[in-house]
Design a protein around this motif. Sequence first.
Motif, PDB file in Angstrom:
ATOM      1  N   ALA A  46       0.831  -1.203   0.000  1.00  0.00           N
ATOM      2  CA  ALA A  46       0.000   0.000   0.000  1.00  0.00           C
ATOM      3  C   ALA A  46       0.866   1.253   0.000  1.00  0.00           C
ATOM      4  CB  ALA A  46      -0.930  -0.010   1.210  1.00  0.00           C
ATOM      5  N   VAL A  47       1.932   1.236   0.810  1.00  0.00           N
ATOM      6  CA  VAL A  47       2.825   2.400   0.864  1.00  0.00           C
ATOM      7  C   VAL A  47       3.453   2.652  -0.511  1.00  0.00           C
ATOM      8  CG1 VAL A  47       4.982   3.294   1.829  1.00  0.00           C
ATOM      9  CG2 VAL A  47       3.304   2.183   3.325  1.00  0.00           C
ATOM     10  N   GLY A  48       3.959   1.579  -1.136  1.00  0.00           N
ATOM     11  CA  GLY A  48       4.558   1.731  -2.454  1.00  0.00           C
ATOM     12  C   GLY A  48       3.560   2.192  -3.498  1.00  0.00           C
ATOM     13  N   ALA A  49       2.355   1.660  -3.447  1.00  0.00           N
ATOM     14  CA  ALA A  49       1.327   2.046  -4.414  1.00  0.00           C
ATOM     15  C   ALA A  49       0.928   3.508  -4.242  1.00  0.00           C
ATOM     16  CB  ALA A  49       0.110   1.139  -4.260  1.00  0.00           C
ATOM     17  N   VAL A  50       0.857   3.968  -2.988  1.00  0.00           N
ATOM     18  CA  VAL A  50       0.506   5.371  -2.733  1.00  0.00           C
ATOM     19  C   VAL A  50       1.596   6.295  -3.263  1.00  0.00           C
ATOM     20  CG1 VAL A  50       0.208   7.098  -0.917  1.00  0.00           C
ATOM     21  CG2 VAL A  50      -1.022   4.937  -0.790  1.00  0.00           C
ATOM     22  N   PHE A  51       2.852   5.945  -3.045  1.00  0.00           N
ATOM     23  CA  PHE A  51       3.942   6.767  -3.565  1.00  0.00           C
ATOM     24  C   PHE A  51       3.910   6.811  -5.096  1.00  0.00           C
ATOM     25  CE2 PHE A  51       6.091   6.528   0.606  1.00  0.00           C
ATOM     26  CZ  PHE A  51       6.451   7.860   0.719  1.00  0.00           C
ATOM     27  N   PHE A  57       0.326  11.730  -9.845  1.00  0.00           N
ATOM     28  CA  PHE A  57      -0.565  12.840  -9.521  1.00  0.00           C
ATOM     29  C   PHE A  57       0.149  14.182  -9.678  1.00  0.00           C
ATOM     30  CE2 PHE A  57      -2.602  15.791  -6.504  1.00  0.00           C
ATOM     31  CZ  PHE A  57      -3.900  15.745  -6.971  1.00  0.00           C
ATOM     32  N   MET A  58       1.446  14.218  -9.294  1.00  0.00           N
ATOM     33  CA  MET A  58       2.229  15.446  -9.435  1.00  0.00           C
ATOM     34  C   MET A  58       2.793  15.599 -10.845  1.00  0.00           C
ATOM     35  SD  MET A  58       4.203  15.750  -5.767  1.00  0.00           S
ATOM     36  CE  MET A  58       4.958  14.118  -5.862  1.00  0.00           C
ATOM     37  N   GLN A  59       2.411  14.652 -11.748  1.00  0.00           N
ATOM     38  CA  GLN A  59       2.792  14.687 -13.159  1.00  0.00           C
ATOM     39  C   GLN A  59       4.297  14.692 -13.362  1.00  0.00           C
ATOM     40  OE1 GLN A  59       0.627  18.099 -14.759  1.00  0.00           O
ATOM     41  NE2 GLN A  59      -1.244  16.873 -14.978  1.00  0.00           N
ATOM     42  N   LEU A  60       4.985  13.942 -12.507  1.00  0.00           N
ATOM     43  CA  LEU A  60       6.427  13.762 -12.669  1.00  0.00           C
ATOM     44  C   LEU A  60       6.663  12.689 -13.725  1.00  0.00           C
ATOM     45  CD1 LEU A  60       7.489  13.796  -8.906  1.00  0.00           C
ATOM     46  CD2 LEU A  60       7.736  15.658 -10.562  1.00  0.00           C
ATOM     47  N   PRO A  61       7.687  12.828 -14.516  1.00  0.00           N
ATOM     48  CA  PRO A  61       7.913  11.852 -15.594  1.00  0.00           C
ATOM     49  C   PRO A  61       8.420  10.523 -15.044  1.00  0.00           C
ATOM     50  CG  PRO A  61       9.699  13.449 -15.519  1.00  0.00           C
ATOM     51  CD  PRO A  61       8.675  13.929 -14.549  1.00  0.00           C
ATOM     52  N   PRO A  62       7.784   9.416 -15.381  1.00  0.00           N
ATOM     53  CA  PRO A  62       8.262   8.106 -14.933  1.00  0.00           C
ATOM     54  C   PRO A  62       9.413   7.642 -15.810  1.00  0.00           C
ATOM     55  CG  PRO A  62       6.327   7.827 -16.285  1.00  0.00           C
ATOM     56  CD  PRO A  62       6.535   9.311 -16.177  1.00  0.00           C
ATOM     57  N   PRO A  63      10.250   6.728 -15.310  1.00  0.00           N
ATOM     58  CA  PRO A  63      11.313   6.158 -16.148  1.00  0.00           C
ATOM     59  C   PRO A  63      10.690   5.373 -17.298  1.00  0.00           C
ATOM     60  CG  PRO A  63      11.132   4.976 -14.071  1.00  0.00           C
ATOM     61  CD  PRO A  63      10.258   6.169 -13.946  1.00  0.00           C
TER      62      PRO A  63
END
Length: 547
Positions: A46-51, A57-63
């Motif tokens: 749950a912690v990992g999924a929330v992060f 949500f903050m629209q940061l680019p994923p690898p």
Amino acid sequence: MLSYVSLPGLAVGAVCFALSLTPSLIPRTFLIQGVLSGCVFAVGYAVGAVFEWLWYFMQLPPPRGWLRNWLTAIVAIACVVLVIYCLSQAAEWQNSVRVAMGAEPVETGHPVKVLLVAILPAVLLITIGTLIERGIEAVARRLQRIVPPRLALVGSIVLVGLFAGTLFSGLLLRGTLRAADAFFEQLDDVASRFVEPAPTRPDQSGSAQSLIAWSTIGRDGRNYVQTGPDKATIENRIDRPAMDPIRVSVGMRSAPTVMARAELGLAELKRVGAFDRSILLVISPVGTGWVDPAGMDALEYLMAGDVASVSLQYSYLLSPLSLLVEPDYGSESAKALFDVVYKYWTTLPNNRRPRLYLNGLSLGAHASQDSTQILNVLGDPYQGALWAGPPFTSPIWNWATATRNPGSPEWRPTVGDGQTIRFTNQGNGLAEPVGMPWGPIRIAFLQYASDPIIFFDFASFYREPDWMKGERGPDVSKALTWYPIVTFFQLGMDMALSLTSPLGHGHVYAPADYIDAWMALVEPPGWSAEQLQQLRREMTDEFEAQR
């Protein structure tokens, strides 16, 4: 289906699973370990999924591309290696706890069984979390009709959070607790029609001469009345004249209100001549009316039976059920009993009344500490108190621990000059500080460093508890290490297992340690070091045989 799996969730869950295999305060079987590890994996997931959700949500680019593939492979390999390593070390880690407690080591940690058991709680909790997520999404879709999408999402989280918080709030849990208490009260009423015969000794609660009906005393209260050593048993063990100890027990059905039950207890004490004894003990029992026989028997042997005690039942539930939900559950009863006994006791001449002490174990220790304020008795103080295994919620224990002298560990603190409050563990007694005798009130805490009922801490979710820093207690594994999130759940599981530890560890207090504590508090005459050692040995053998 695979698209709904959070890779960061799996990674954090795997790390939490591995770390859950490290030692804590109480030894764990493979079944308990599997349940714990599965629950902790789900929380980590749950912690990992929330992060991950916050990242998007903050629209940061994923690898992306090769970087994502390499990161996934590296993290997956690292997690698998960590899990395998920790599973291979599980037996050694558990043995570090068992050896510290003098228990037999285990040969294997049953890694395959741990993995199989962990699947059920992990899947169950992740499914519940997924349903909550779906609920948030459903509410957000409806809110989007009237507010912007991001605001709708935040609003849905707040609404679902409030709903879940209300559902599992202390209010609902307390209501459930009291409903269960009422149910078990009715069950006890039915069971009381088939109880063993009432005592025949006139000075025992529930006898034909007693003011308390035998059928109204709960099962644990009846055991408290009937199972202690009598005059003959005490004389045979200590080889000197003795008398029958007085034990008064009042059940929840013995009178309609708390104050009426307290008054009934006082009337019964007067009837049996309790105020003519040398020691009067006001006990706050574990909720069901259970009084620790190790502590009670020890005092009665030391005083050759010249002891009277009174106990007031306040629940039909076990302490752990009340501790996390409503720790003050027994405080009203403890205060009522102390008030009526103390008020009458202060009317007696100083030279014609017993020495007055308070006593309690576990939740009873918490309630006993709540029963009075020191400022209210300074004019005519009671003589002292012995509180064993005080829960982390206990008011006086919390104050004494927080204000301990610098350099003294939390599991064995020293407080001020030691005139009023002292702590003891296994076998170290309540040694008098150099040149500093007891003051007018003697308060002793008997606590083991391995007792999770004492050292559980909600803040261990995100910070290392003080008792884990510096010198470790004698029965705590040197391999115990704090980890965020994981240690919190380990200690929570330890609380549930606290009565499974060997005698003299965890939340199972040994008669030998009670003997040392009572000796320091009441100073009974006529005991040599050899006689005390024999009493410790005989009572230890007796209680070991009963386990």
